[in-house]
Design an enzyme around this catalytic site. Structure first.
Site, PDB file in Angstrom:
ATOM      1  N   ARG A 256      -0.025   4.401  -0.427  1.00  0.00           N
ATOM      2  CA  ARG A 256      -0.770   5.659  -0.288  1.00  0.00           C
ATOM      3  C   ARG A 256      -0.219   6.536   0.830  1.00  0.00           C
ATOM      4  NH1 ARG A 256      -6.776   3.265  -0.187  1.00  0.00           N
ATOM      5  NH2 ARG A 256      -5.615   1.587   0.837  1.00  0.00           N
TER       6      ARG A 256
ATOM      7  N   ASP B  48       0.867  -1.181   0.000  1.00  0.00           N
ATOM      8  CA  ASP B  48       0.000   0.000   0.000  1.00  0.00           C
ATOM      9  C   ASP B  48       0.903   1.230   0.000  1.00  0.00           C
ATOM     10  OD1 ASP B  48      -1.812   2.059   0.419  1.00  0.00           O
ATOM     11  OD2 ASP B  48      -2.977   0.958   1.913  1.00  0.00           O
TER      12      ASP B  48
HETATM   13  N1  LIG Z   1      -2.413  -2.421  -6.376  1.00  0.00           N
HETATM   14  C1  LIG Z   1      -3.679  -2.806  -6.278  1.00  0.00           C
HETATM   15  N2  LIG Z   1      -4.600  -1.879  -5.987  1.00  0.00           N
HETATM   16  C2  LIG Z   1      -5.862  -2.293  -5.864  1.00  0.00           C
HETATM   17  C3  LIG Z   1      -6.260  -3.625  -6.032  1.00  0.00           C
HETATM   18  N3  LIG Z   1      -7.588  -3.710  -5.843  1.00  0.00           N
HETATM   19  C4  LIG Z   1      -7.992  -2.451  -5.564  1.00  0.00           C
HETATM   20  N4  LIG Z   1      -6.977  -1.602  -5.579  1.00  0.00           N
HETATM   21  C5  LIG Z   1      -6.965  -0.159  -5.281  1.00  0.00           C
HETATM   22  O1  LIG Z   1      -7.190  -0.036  -3.895  1.00  0.00           O
HETATM   23  C6  LIG Z   1      -7.737   1.245  -3.611  1.00  0.00           C
HETATM   24  C7  LIG Z   1      -8.910   1.043  -2.668  1.00  0.00           C
HETATM   25  O2  LIG Z   1      -8.377   0.445  -1.543  1.00  0.00           O
HETATM   26  P1  LIG Z   1      -9.181  -0.531  -0.615  1.00  0.00           P
HETATM   27  O3  LIG Z   1      -8.192  -1.262   0.222  1.00  0.00           O
HETATM   28  O4  LIG Z   1     -10.175  -1.308  -1.439  1.00  0.00           O
HETATM   29  O5  LIG Z   1     -10.049   0.341   0.281  1.00  0.00           O
HETATM   30  P2  LIG Z   1      -9.551   1.435   1.247  1.00  0.00           P
HETATM   31  O6  LIG Z   1      -9.762   2.724   0.524  1.00  0.00           O
HETATM   32  O7  LIG Z   1      -8.180   1.186   1.760  1.00  0.00           O
HETATM   33  O8  LIG Z   1     -10.504   1.209   2.474  1.00  0.00           O
HETATM   34  P3  LIG Z   1     -11.987   1.702   2.619  1.00  0.00           P
HETATM   35  O9  LIG Z   1     -11.882   3.110   3.100  1.00  0.00           O
HETATM   36  O10 LIG Z   1     -12.591   0.798   3.624  1.00  0.00           O
HETATM   37  O11 LIG Z   1     -12.617   1.596   1.264  1.00  0.00           O
HETATM   38  C8  LIG Z   1      -8.088   1.872  -4.943  1.00  0.00           C
HETATM   39  O12 LIG Z   1      -7.057   2.808  -5.265  1.00  0.00           O
HETATM   40  C9  LIG Z   1      -8.033   0.675  -5.910  1.00  0.00           C
HETATM   41  O13 LIG Z   1      -7.660   1.055  -7.224  1.00  0.00           O
HETATM   42  C10 LIG Z   1      -5.254  -4.587  -6.334  1.00  0.00           C
HETATM   43  O14 LIG Z   1      -5.490  -5.790  -6.455  1.00  0.00           O
HETATM   44  N5  LIG Z   1      -3.987  -4.122  -6.452  1.00  0.00           N
END
Ligand SMILES: Nc1nc2c(ncn2[C@@H]2O[C@H](COP(=O)(O)OP(=O)(O)OP(=O)(O)O)[C@@H](O)[C@H]2O)c(=O)[nH]1
Ligand SMILES: [Zn+2]
Length: 200
Positions: free
Chosen positions: A132, A130
């Site tokens: 971010r 992650d």
């Molecule tokens: N690298 C990668 N990114 C992903 C994948 N699936 C979803 N994403 C990205 O993950 C992000 C969303 O993250 P999530 O973990 O689903 O949710 P979150 O925002 O952390 O948590 P919530 O606030 O509960 O939604 C978005 O930027 C998606 O494009 C994946 O398999 N690989």
């Protein structure tokens, strides 16, 4: 992605939606990244408004993908802000948990072909699980006069990241939407490896 720590507002306008009329505020981050916030009511006047910090997911938010839960979460968050008549949706262009759209598609390919989960696939490609950073979201909220929030998320790292960036998270509100047979294993991995809360 270079770490973004601050953003300046570049303009705003009306944005009518299915869930009511928001104002859309454009922001530019210090590394050039473009982000938006949808604002309803007067969140600056509220003690701790309803806030969603949503990470961009082109495939889920715009292309109806069922690999993830992003699209239904985005709709549910906008609906809840519309019902409350007040709140902020910060839409962060941190695609693919910060690795970008094209790398996310490569990571999906690794998941399909090698049976890797969402974390392992990022690592196979040499990325953090992650990548971010919530500094820019904190900066956007600050520019909107919001310093304390009731945050719609299942992700404990998002709460910690915002707090580390100076936003007081008064309450975490679950955002459970969009579970389906295609994303079941993905959501289980998020719970096991990132600690996402999926209890009602
Ligand atoms: N690298 C990668 N990114 C992903 C994948 N699936 C979803 N994403 C990205 O993950 C992000 C969303 O993250 P999530 O973990 O689903 O949710 P979150 O925002 O952390 O948590 P919530 O606030 O509960 O939604 C978005 O930027 C998606 O494009 C994946 O398999 N690989
Ligand atoms: Zn998604």
């Amino acid at each position: 992605m270079a770490v973004e720590s601050s953003a300046r507002e570049t303009g705003q306008a009306r944005l009518p939606t299915r869930w009511g009329t928001f104002r859309i505020h454009g922001f530019q981050a210090d590394n050039g990244g473009e982000h938006v916030a949808l604002v309803m009511g007067d969140p600056a006047a509220a003690e701790a408004p309803l806030v969603r910090v949503h990470s961009e997911c082109l495939t889920g938010d715009a292309l109806f993908s069922q690999r993830c839960d992003c699209g239904p979460q985005l709709e549910a968050a906008m609906q809840r802000i519309g019902e409350a008549g007040e709140g902020v949706l910060v839409y962060l262009r941190q695609e693919g948990r910060g690795i970008g759209l094209l790398n996310k598609i490569r990571a999906y390919g690794v998941q399909d072909e090698a049976g890797a989960d969402t974390v392992e696939a990022n690592e196979v490609l040499g990325f953090a699980a992650d990548a971010r950073d919530y500094g820019v979201a904190a900066s956007m909220l600050g520019a909107l006069g919001v310093t304390a929030v009731r945050l719609m998320t299942n992700n404990p790292a998002k709460v910690e990241g915002l707090e580390a960036a100076g936003v007081r998270v008064i309450e975490r509100l679950p955002l459970l939407a969009g579970r389906n047979p295609h994303n079941h294993a993905y959501l289980e991995t998020k719970a096991a490896k990132f600690g996402h809360h999926f209890e009602p």
